[in-house]
Write an enzyme that holds these catalytic residues in place. Structure first.
Site, short mmCIF file in Angstrom:
data_model
loop_
_atom_site.label_atom_id
_atom_site.label_comp_id
_atom_site.label_asym_id
_atom_site.label_seq_id
_atom_site.Cartn_x
_atom_site.Cartn_y
_atom_site.Cartn_z
CG ASP A 69 -0.45 -0.02 8.06
OD1 ASP A 69 -1.25 0.91 8.29
OD2 ASP A 69 0.76 0.16 7.84
CE LYS A 91 0.92 1.34 4.40
NZ LYS A 91 1.82 2.38 4.72
P1 ATP Z 1 4.05 -0.53 7.83
O1 ATP Z 1 3.99 0.32 6.58
O2 ATP Z 1 2.81 -1.33 8.10
O3 ATP Z 1 4.57 0.19 9.04
P2 ATP Z 1 6.52 -1.58 6.89
O4 ATP Z 1 6.39 -1.70 5.41
O5 ATP Z 1 7.24 -0.36 7.39
O6 ATP Z 1 5.12 -1.68 7.56
P3 ATP Z 1 7.17 -4.37 7.16
O7 ATP Z 1 7.79 -4.72 5.84
O8 ATP Z 1 5.79 -4.82 7.39
O9 ATP Z 1 7.30 -2.81 7.46
O10 ATP Z 1 8.16 -4.95 8.28
C1 ATP Z 1 8.19 -4.44 9.58
C2 ATP Z 1 8.88 -5.47 10.50
O11 ATP Z 1 8.05 -6.61 10.60
C3 ATP Z 1 10.23 -5.93 9.99
O12 ATP Z 1 11.17 -5.65 11.01
C4 ATP Z 1 10.11 -7.43 9.79
O13 ATP Z 1 11.19 -8.14 10.32
C5 ATP Z 1 8.84 -7.81 10.53
N1 ATP Z 1 8.04 -8.82 9.80
C6 ATP Z 1 7.34 -9.81 10.34
N2 ATP Z 1 6.71 -10.54 9.41
C7 ATP Z 1 6.99 -9.98 8.23
C8 ATP Z 1 6.63 -10.30 6.89
N3 ATP Z 1 5.84 -11.33 6.57
N4 ATP Z 1 7.08 -9.48 5.91
C9 ATP Z 1 7.85 -8.41 6.22
N5 ATP Z 1 8.24 -8.09 7.46
C10 ATP Z 1 7.82 -8.87 8.47
#
Ligand code: ATP
Length: 285
Positions: free
Chosen positions: A136, A10
């Protein structure tokens, strides 16, 4: 037996915080839309009651810390179903990038296990469950385009924004979302996004107003901690785009452009400056 689910990333077209709540969370208002950059989640029914997980990426946990694992476990706990699943994640969304990769994997696992285990839960029930995993996740279960309020669990569906290209640039850093929110002082926010105007522009399919009014109150905080993120935004502005914004708590910066040619030009100008650059379509519906 196996099912496969797409888990799209997203972007936040607006991200606002209205106040700090008594439970410590912020009262949010954010317009989110899905883009054509997605992980794939394959779910295999197991003969036992175990939940196991493998992933094509070494950057995500492969145990109960993975949000997809937590989604399957939560679904089992809440429904009392005694079935197992093997989760296989093909990771394409950059990790800790502000693109909700983990949340989308969790949402896809909720949707997929609902089918695999023949639970018959409604989307509304899955959205409610998603809120236990992360702010989210409800939007990622809903997908498409929506205005999210509360902690992210109160969703109003919006039409899809006009078709355009989204060019994304992710610098090689990870931004912990909780860190950024901790530093947020709601009474010191200078420019709140005009969420109403954005909602109206989306209803009217007014691409120009959408691109011009994108705003994210977390930008100044991330920019101060990680100046390279601001540099990428400035660079994209210099090369030219209809709108440029940091997604979520960053560090990914995205730009909206209308034509294939402009998307290609922008990607080429950013390569060499930033290793992870993508041009994808807005999905939005
Ligand atoms: P958001 O925009 O919801 O804040 P994000 O894109 O910044 O999320 P994610 O890629 O969801 O961040 O990852 C955040 C943390 O979650 C990472 O430190 C990762 O190790 C952990 N994590 C747990 N499960 C997953 C997964 N399936 N995919 C990615 N990260 C994951």
């Amino acid at each position: 037996m196996f099912v496969s689910e797409k888990a799209p990333a997203k972007i936040n077209l607006t991200l606002d915080a209205l106040c700090k709540r008594t439970d410590g969370y912020h009262e949010l208002e954010s317009i989110m839309t899905t883009i054509d950059l997605a992980d794939r989640i394959d779910l295999f029914l197991r003969n036992d009651q175990k939940i196991t997980l493998e992933s094509s990426s070494g950057l995500v946990p492969h145990d109960e810390k993975n949000l997809a694992y937590r989604a399957a476990l939560l679904l089992r706990e809440k429904t009392g179903i005694r079935k197992g699943v093997h989760i296989r994640i093909y990771k394409h969304i950059p990790v800790a990038a502000g693109l909700a990769g983990g949340s989308s994997d969790a949402a896809a696992t909720l949707r997929g296990c609902n089918r695999l285990w023949r639970l018959g839960l409604t989307d509304k029930e899955l959205i409610e469950l998603g809120a236990y995993i992360g702010s989210d996740v409800p939007f990622c279960v809903h997908a498409g385009t929506a205005l999210a309020k509360g902690r992210g669990e109160i969703l109003s569906t919006l039409p899809s924004p006009p078709l355009c290209w989204v060019v994304l640039a992710k610098p090689p850093i990870s931004v912990p979302t909780a860190d950024i929110f901790q530093r947020l002082k709601v009474d010191q926010i200078q420019d709140h996004p005009d969420t109403k105007k954005m909602v109206q522009a989306i209803h009217e399919g007014d691409y120009g107003t959408i691109a011009k009014n994108m705003a994210n109150i977390l930008e100044p905080i991330t920019f101060e901690l990680y100046p390279e993120v601001q540099k990428i935004k400035e660079r994209i502005k210099k090369f030219g785009a209809d709108g440029v914004l940091m997604s979520g708590s960053g560090p990914t910066v995205f730009a909206l452009v209308k034509t294939d040619a402009r998307a290609k030009r922008l990607v080429n100008s950013l390569r060499g400056f930033c290793r992870q650059v993508f041009a994808v379509r807005i999905l939005g519906a």
